[in-house]
Design a protein around this motif. Sequence first.
Motif, PDB file in Angstrom:
ATOM      1  N   ILE A 130       0.843  -1.191   0.000  1.00 38.15           N
ATOM      2  CA  ILE A 130       0.000   0.000   0.000  1.00 38.15           C
ATOM      3  C   ILE A 130       0.883   1.247   0.000  1.00 38.15           C
ATOM      4  N   GLY A 131       0.583   2.176  -0.883  1.00 41.32           N
ATOM      5  CA  GLY A 131       1.243   3.468  -0.894  1.00 41.32           C
ATOM      6  C   GLY A 131       0.320   4.532  -0.342  1.00 41.32           C
ATOM      7  N   LEU A 132       0.837   5.344   0.560  1.00 42.52           N
ATOM      8  CA  LEU A 132       0.062   6.442   1.136  1.00 42.52           C
ATOM      9  C   LEU A 132       0.782   7.749   0.860  1.00 42.52           C
ATOM     10  N   VAL A 133       0.120   8.658   0.173  1.00 46.59           N
ATOM     11  CA  VAL A 133       0.667  10.001  -0.024  1.00 46.59           C
ATOM     12  C   VAL A 133       0.024  10.877   1.042  1.00 46.59           C
ATOM     13  N   THR A 170      10.181  11.323   1.262  1.00 45.37           N
ATOM     14  CA  THR A 170       9.657  12.677   1.078  1.00 45.37           C
ATOM     15  C   THR A 170       9.370  12.991  -0.383  1.00 45.37           C
ATOM     16  N   SER A 171       9.775  12.119  -1.296  1.00 46.94           N
ATOM     17  CA  SER A 171       9.472  12.293  -2.726  1.00 46.94           C
ATOM     18  C   SER A 171       8.775  11.033  -3.229  1.00 46.94           C
ATOM     19  N   PRO A 172       8.025  11.128  -4.346  1.00 50.62           N
ATOM     20  CA  PRO A 172       7.078  10.068  -4.703  1.00 50.62           C
ATOM     21  C   PRO A 172       7.610   8.897  -5.524  1.00 50.62           C
ATOM     22  N   GLU A 173       8.892   8.840  -5.838  1.00 50.46           N
ATOM     23  CA  GLU A 173       9.393   7.812  -6.757  1.00 50.46           C
ATOM     24  C   GLU A 173       9.063   6.391  -6.307  1.00 50.46           C
ATOM     25  N   ALA A 174       9.036   6.151  -5.003  1.00 48.52           N
ATOM     26  CA  ALA A 174       8.804   4.800  -4.478  1.00 48.52           C
ATOM     27  C   ALA A 174       7.388   4.298  -4.742  1.00 48.52           C
ATOM     28  N   LEU A 175       6.491   5.164  -5.187  1.00 45.44           N
ATOM     29  CA  LEU A 175       5.113   4.738  -5.456  1.00 45.44           C
ATOM     30  C   LEU A 175       5.035   3.742  -6.608  1.00 45.44           C
ATOM     31  N   LEU A 182      -3.307   5.410  -1.888  1.00 50.52           N
ATOM     32  CA  LEU A 182      -4.252   6.369  -1.343  1.00 50.52           C
ATOM     33  C   LEU A 182      -3.533   7.705  -1.226  1.00 50.52           C
ATOM     34  N   CYS A 183      -4.087   8.723  -1.843  1.00 53.21           N
ATOM     35  CA  CYS A 183      -3.395  10.001  -1.969  1.00 53.21           C
ATOM     36  C   CYS A 183      -4.226  11.129  -1.377  1.00 53.21           C
ATOM     37  N   THR A 184      -3.623  11.928  -0.515  1.00 54.24           N
ATOM     38  CA  THR A 184      -4.306  13.080   0.042  1.00 54.24           C
ATOM     39  C   THR A 184      -4.685  14.083  -1.043  1.00 54.24           C
ATOM     40  N   SER A 186      -4.826  17.139  -0.690  1.00 55.00           N
ATOM     41  CA  SER A 186      -4.060  18.384  -0.562  1.00 55.00           C
ATOM     42  C   SER A 186      -3.050  18.526  -1.696  1.00 55.00           C
ATOM     43  N   THR A 187      -2.791  17.436  -2.425  1.00 56.17           N
ATOM     44  CA  THR A 187      -1.922  17.514  -3.601  1.00 56.17           C
ATOM     45  C   THR A 187      -2.536  18.372  -4.701  1.00 56.17           C
ATOM     46  N   LEU A 188      -3.834  18.646  -4.604  1.00 54.25           N
ATOM     47  CA  LEU A 188      -4.476  19.558  -5.556  1.00 54.25           C
ATOM     48  C   LEU A 188      -4.162  21.007  -5.199  1.00 54.25           C
ATOM     49  N   ILE A 189      -3.912  21.263  -3.927  1.00 54.52           N
ATOM     50  CA  ILE A 189      -3.615  22.620  -3.480  1.00 54.52           C
ATOM     51  C   ILE A 189      -2.209  23.034  -3.884  1.00 54.52           C
ATOM     52  N   ASN A 190      -1.242  22.159  -3.633  1.00 49.81           N
ATOM     53  CA  ASN A 190       0.145  22.516  -3.957  1.00 49.81           C
ATOM     54  C   ASN A 190       0.572  22.027  -5.338  1.00 49.81           C
ATOM     55  N   ASN A 191      -0.394  21.527  -6.115  1.00 54.60           N
ATOM     56  CA  ASN A 191      -0.165  21.107  -7.506  1.00 54.60           C
ATOM     57  C   ASN A 191       0.949  20.063  -7.619  1.00 54.60           C
ATOM     58  N   THR A 192       0.910  19.086  -6.708  1.00 52.66           N
ATOM     59  CA  THR A 192       1.840  17.960  -6.810  1.00 52.66           C
ATOM     60  C   THR A 192       1.167  16.711  -7.361  1.00 52.66           C
ATOM     61  N   ILE A 193      -0.103  16.819  -7.726  1.00 52.10           N
ATOM     62  CA  ILE A 193      -0.846  15.645  -8.187  1.00 52.10           C
ATOM     63  C   ILE A 193      -0.218  15.050  -9.447  1.00 52.10           C
ATOM     64  N   GLU A 194       0.296  15.886 -10.342  1.00 54.96           N
ATOM     65  CA  GLU A 194       0.892  15.358 -11.569  1.00 54.96           C
ATOM     66  C   GLU A 194       2.157  14.563 -11.272  1.00 54.96           C
ATOM     67  N   SER A 195       2.933  15.009 -10.297  1.00 55.38           N
ATOM     68  CA  SER A 195       4.142  14.260  -9.943  1.00 55.38           C
ATOM     69  C   SER A 195       3.784  12.917  -9.321  1.00 55.38           C
ATOM     70  N   ILE A 196       2.674  12.856  -8.607  1.00 59.33           N
ATOM     71  CA  ILE A 196       2.211  11.589  -8.025  1.00 59.33           C
ATOM     72  C   ILE A 196       1.797  10.630  -9.135  1.00 59.33           C
ATOM     73  N   VAL A 197       1.045  11.132 -10.103  1.00 61.74           N
ATOM     74  CA  VAL A 197       0.605  10.302 -11.232  1.00 61.74           C
ATOM     75  C   VAL A 197       1.803   9.786 -12.014  1.00 61.74           C
ATOM     76  N   ASP A 198       2.756  10.650 -12.279  1.00 65.07           N
ATOM     77  CA  ASP A 198       3.953  10.239 -13.029  1.00 65.07           C
ATOM     78  C   ASP A 198       4.739   9.181 -12.266  1.00 65.07           C
ATOM     79  N   ALA A 199       4.893   9.361 -10.966  1.00 59.05           N
ATOM     80  CA  ALA A 199       5.683   8.430 -10.168  1.00 59.05           C
ATOM     81  C   ALA A 199       5.006   7.074 -10.032  1.00 59.05           C
TER      82      ALA A 199
END
Length: 280
Positions: A130-133, A170-175, A182-184, A186-199
């Motif tokens: 399980i990956g948790l962001v 602290t960075s998403p590569e391990a995903l 399961l991803c918080t 709040s990634t929509l607020i700081n615009n990190t959602i694309e990095s999560i999808v890529d990782a």
Amino acid sequence: MSFILEYQSLIKRIDQAIELPAIKQILLPDPTDSDDMKDNFGFVILSDGSAGPFYSCLGDTLTWLNEHRNHFIGQSPIKVAVKLDGLAIPASALALGAFNAISQHIMKRAGFDPCAITKRSDTDLTAGHIGLVGFFGPLVERYIAQGKQITIIEQQPERVPADLPIQLYTSPEALAACDYILCTASTLINNTIESIVDAAGDPAKINLIGPSASGLPDLLFAMGIHSTGGFSVDNLDELIHSVLQGDSWGTSGRKYQLTREVYPGVDLLLKQMRQNANQS
């Protein structure tokens, strides 16, 4: 096109399609509650009672909003929602709340109740890794008890107890190695959602959770994300009282979960909303 540009385009489409009620209140948690382990949320409340939650703990969001919230009263939520850019974090947090309030207004007026759809449990999963962001304490405890392998991505690693049998980054590569994510929201607020999808490699592994995901999920489904969670307020008076008192506000509404298969899409919702308005 980037998520932010797609988001701006969606906001403009909504603005051109319908008239929206103005912002009546910016509901904020007690600023003196400084527990770094506690996740707090604010709400953008429209004049028709539609309420959009947003995560209020990133950076100096709460301080900024307490100083500026009266400025937004009476404004169109569109003017606030359009400010989401992932750079100015307090304004982006409020913008997401405004978008969520707009979304709740549209779904309600279109007669679409997301809470009527069966919600899957996130505590009983067949996936082994399980990956948790973001750190979700109760979920982590249950997954550990189930013998799951757990990878946590947390930009504030001090929030995660040091003695837990998990992998912490602290960075998403391990995903990429995770079976289910399961991803918080709040990634929509700081615009990190694309990095999560890529990782993640496969975006269908990703499930966005938390009250901040209470917006129309069209853009997220277009990215390939499997599901989004949300919160629909049923008792506004109870919500306001609970937030102002620093109490749990979960009983003031219902959680829900949407997938591409059960979500009708923004165009159909706007069409149904206009039809309902013409019939009333």
